[in-house]
Design an enzyme around this catalytic site. Structure first.
Site, PDB file in Angstrom:
ATOM      1  N   ASP A 109      14.392  -6.977  -3.946  1.00  0.00           N
ATOM      2  CA  ASP A 109      15.002  -7.641  -5.087  1.00  0.00           C
ATOM      3  C   ASP A 109      14.004  -7.732  -6.241  1.00  0.00           C
ATOM      4  OD1 ASP A 109      17.288  -9.247  -6.122  1.00  0.00           O
ATOM      5  OD2 ASP A 109      15.797 -10.849  -6.165  1.00  0.00           O
ATOM      6  N   GLU A 113       3.296   1.937   9.797  1.00  0.00           N
ATOM      7  CA  GLU A 113       2.858   1.522  11.129  1.00  0.00           C
ATOM      8  C   GLU A 113       3.985   1.654  12.156  1.00  0.00           C
ATOM      9  OE1 GLU A 113       1.614  -2.498  10.707  1.00  0.00           O
ATOM     10  OE2 GLU A 113       0.129  -2.067   9.139  1.00  0.00           O
TER      11      GLU A 113
END
Length: 577
Positions: free
Chosen positions: A226, A294
Site C-alpha cells: 500500500d 529467502e
C-alpha cells in the site's frame, strides 16, 4: 453474444516454481478480494475469511491464477482496515489466524496463489507502537518511530508545514502531552488516526522485515504494498502545494498524453511531492526483495505506486526491487483509441526495458468502477468519488457495454492483469448511497464535499433476492446494496451465454489457451477510432466509432457484445482466430 472454440481448464493446481522468464506473476490474472465486501459467513453483514474460503471455488471456476486480499489484520477499521493496529494478527471482524490458515490452504489446494496487503506508510493510532510514542515524550526512541515535529509559531501553535491530508484537511495533528500541555505535531498523510512512520529509523525497517517473514512463514505468495511511493519524505519536510486536477494519490483526472516520450528519455516529469516518490524508497524494496528471496516459490511484491510518467514508475520494478507495480496510467486512460494505443505501446516498451511485465487494471477499491467510469462525461478525480450530485452520469447499459469491451481488450494484452471484487458481474458504481450510510473518511473529512470510495466497495451479490443477495446468511450488509443488483447476481449469470460472468470466464480461458500473456503485439490499421492487433494466432479488434466495423478474416473466438453477422458494433471488442 460470446462464443469460444473449446473449453479450456482453469489455472494449474501446481504451485511449483517456474523457469526463469516464465514465473507465474509474469502472466497471472490476479483477483482482488475486498474482504469486507466479498462474502459473509457469520451473518453480521461484514465479509470475513470463512466467507472467502467458502467462495474460493467460484474464483477457481472464473479462471484466475491468484487472489489478493485487502487488509484483514487487526484494526479499529476507521479506514476499512488500512489503519493497522497489529500487523501479525487477524481482526476478529474477519476471523482468526486459524481461519486465515484454512483459507490459504484451501486456495493452494485449488491452485490459487494468495497475495496479502501490507500497509507500511502508516499504522493505526491505536497501535501499541504509537501509544508508547505518545507516552514516552519528545526526543524519545519511541517518538522516533513516527514523524513527530515541533510546531511553528511563538508557542508551536502552527503545524510544521502546509501539507494537506489525502483525505482532506491538514496532514498534521497536535497532541496533548502527559502533563496536559499542548505538545508536538505528528504527520498523517491520510486520516489523523493513521500516523506516518519515520522510515529513516532502522528500528522501523527491522520491524517490517519481521512482519514480512511472519506471513511468508505461513505460506503467503507475496504482498501488495500500500502507498508504495510513500514512506520516505524529503529531508526538511518543505512546504508543498499540489497542482490542480491531480487526484488524491497523485493520479490525474483520466487524461493521458497522446505523444509518446522520446526513447530513453522520460520527458517533462511532473513535480515530485516531498512526501511521494522519493529516491530513498528504493532501498527499502531492495531490502524486501532480499527477504523474499529467502523463500522458495517465486514470492512477489506488487506496488501501489501512483507515479507518473511510466518511465519513472518502472524504477519500482527493476530486477532487484519489486516484481510488479500497478499500471495506473492505463487505468486512468479514457476510452479513446489513440490514447489507449499510446499507453499500451509505452507500457510494454517501458516495463520491458527493465525486464518486468506490464500490468493492466481497470478497477480497484479506490476508484470508480469501470462499468461506470469509462462512460462518465463529468470530472472524476481519483479518490474524490461520485454520487447523486455528480454531473455527466452515464446510462448504465451503455456504460456496461463499454466496460465489457474494455475488459476484453485488456485481457488480450501481454503481461499480468488484475480484476476487482465483483467486476466479473458487471457491477456499476453504487451511486445513490444514503448519506448516513457512507463510511469513507474522505466523506467526513471534507464535510460531504467528496463522496469518497464507498460506491465501489458495496458488498457483491451472489444469488437470490434481497436481502443481501447471498452475500451472507442474514439481511445485513455493511453498505446497502442497490435494489438493481438483483440483476447482477452470480447465480443469474452462471452458464448464461452472453452474460458478463460468462464473457469473463471465456476470455480468461482463451487467454490461457492461446498464451496471450506472453504474446507480442503486431498492430494493423482498420481505420480511425479502431484498435486492431495480432498476438500469436489471435486477432483482436475494438471498435470505438459510432458506425459498425466489418471484421477481418477469422473465426470469432470471443465478442464482448452481440455481433450482427461479421459487423462489429460501437464499443465492442472481438477476438478472432
Amino acid at each position: 453474444m460470446t462464443t469460444i472454440a473449446a473449453t479450456t481448464p482453469g489455472p494449474s493446481s501446481s504451485l511449483a516454481p517456474s523457469s526463469p522468464g516464465r514465473e507465474w506473476w509474469r502472466s497471472a490474472v490476479i483477483y482482488q478480494v475486498y474482504p469486507r465486501s466479498f462474502a459473509d459467513a457469520d451473518g453480521d453483514g461484514i465479509g470475513d475469511l470463512p466467507g472467502i474460503t467458502h467462495r474460493l471455488p467460484a474464483l477457481r471456476s472464473l479462471g484466475v491464477d491468484a487472489v489478493w486480499l485487502s487488509p484483514f489484520q487487526t484494526s479499529p477499521q476507521r479506514d476499512a482496515g488500512y489503519d493497522v493496529a497489529d500487523y501479525r494478527d487477524v481482526d476478529p471482524l474477519f476471523g482468526t489466524l486459524a481461519d486465515f490458515d484454512t483459507m490459504l490452504e484451501t486456495a493452494h489446494e485449488l491452485g490459487l496463489r494468495v497475495i496479502i496487503d501490507i500497509v507500511p506508510n502508516h499504522s493505526s493510532s491505536d497501535h501499541v507502537w504509537f501509544q508508547e510514542a505518545l507516552a514516552a515524550g519528545p526526543g524519545s526512541e519511541e517518538r522516533g518511530r513516527y514523524l513527530f515535529r515541533d510546531g511553528k509559531g511563538e508557542h508551536g501553535e502552527l503545524p510544521p508545514n502546509n501539507w494537506e491530508s489525502i483525505f482532506g484537511g491538514a496532514a498534521w495533528t497536535r497532541i496533548e502531552e502527559a502533563d496536559g500541555t499542548p505538545g508536538q505535531w505528528y504527520l498523517h498523510l491520510f486520516d489523523k488516526s493513521q500516523p506516518d512512520f519515520d522510515w529513516t529509523n532502522p528500528w522501523v525497517r527491522e520491524q517490517f522485515r519481521g512482519i514480512l517473514r511472519f506471513w511468508l512463514d505461513r505460506g503467503v505468495d507475496g504482498f501488495r504494498v500500500d502507498v508504495a511511493h510513500g514512506m520516505i519524505k524529503e529531508a526538511g519536510l518543505p512546504d508543498y502545494t499540489p497542482p490542480e486536477n491531480v487526484g488524491s494519490m497523485g493520479g490525474g483526472a483520466g487524461s493521458v498524453t497522446l505523444e509518446p516520450a522520446i526513447e530513453g528519455h522520460a520527458g517533462d516529469e511532473p513535480a515530485t511531492p516531498p512526501y511521494f516518490a522519493q529516491d530513498g524508497v528504493h532501498d527499502i524494496y531492495r531490502d524486501w526483495h532480499r527477504v523474499l528471496a529467502e523463500y522458495e516459490g517465486d514470492r512477489v511484491l506488487c506496488g501501489e505506486a501512483w507515479v507518473e510518467p511510466l518511465e519513472k514508475l518502472v524504477r519500482w520494478v527493476r530486477p532487484d526491487e519489486m516484481q510488479q507495480t500497478f499500471n495506473f496510467g492505463y487505468l486512468e486512460t479514457p476510452w479513446n483509441a489513440a490514447a489507449l494505443r499510446t499507453v499500451i505501446d509505452r507500457s510494454i516498451a517501458v516495463f520491458g526495458s527493465v525486464g518486468a511485465p506490464s500490468t493492466w487494471v481497470l478497477s480497484n477499491h479506490d476508484v470508480v468502477r469501470h462499468a461506470t467510469r469509462l462512460a462518465l462525461t463529468g470530472e472524476n478525480l481519483q479518490g474524490h468519488g461520485i454520487g447523486p450530485k455528480t454531473t455527466g452520469l452515464p446510462d448504465p447499459a451503455f456504460a456496461l457495454n463499454r466496460a465489457r469491451a474494455a475488459t476484453a481488450l485488456m485481457l488480450a494484452l501481454p503481461g499480468s492483469a488484475y480484476l476487482y471484487n465483483g467486476e466479473e458481474l458487471g457491477l456499476p458504481e453504487a451511486i445513490d448511497l444514503p448519506d448516513d450510510a457512507r463510511q469513507d473518511p474522505t466523506w467526513f473529512r471534507t464535510n460531504g464535499e467528496r463522496y469518497g470510495r464507498d460506491g465501489c466497495r458495496v458488498p457483491i451479490p451472489w444469488e437470490g433476492a434481497d436481502p443481501s443477495y447471498g452475500f451472507g446468511p442474514g439481511a445485513r450488509s455493511w453498505l446497502p446494496q442497490p435494489a438493481s443488483w438483483a440483476a447482477y447476481t452470480r447465480s443469474s449469470q452462471e452458464g448464461v451465454p452472453g452474460s458478463t460472468l460468462t464473457m469473463y470466464q471465456e476470455a480468461l480461458a482463451a487467454r490461457r489457451a492461446h498464451d496471450l500473456a506472453f504474446g507480442e503485439l503486431e498492430w494493423f490499421d482498420l481505420g480511425p477510432d479502431t484498435l486492431a492487433f495480432r498476438s500469436g494466432e489471435v486477432t483482436v479488434v475494438a471498435n470505438f466509432r459510432e458506425e459498425p466495423l466489418e471484421l477481418p478474416a477469422g473465426d470469432v473466438l470471443l465478442s464482448s457484445g452481440r455481433l450482427d453477422g461479421r459487423s462489429l458494433p460501437q464499443d465492442t471488442t472481438a477476438w478472432l482466430v
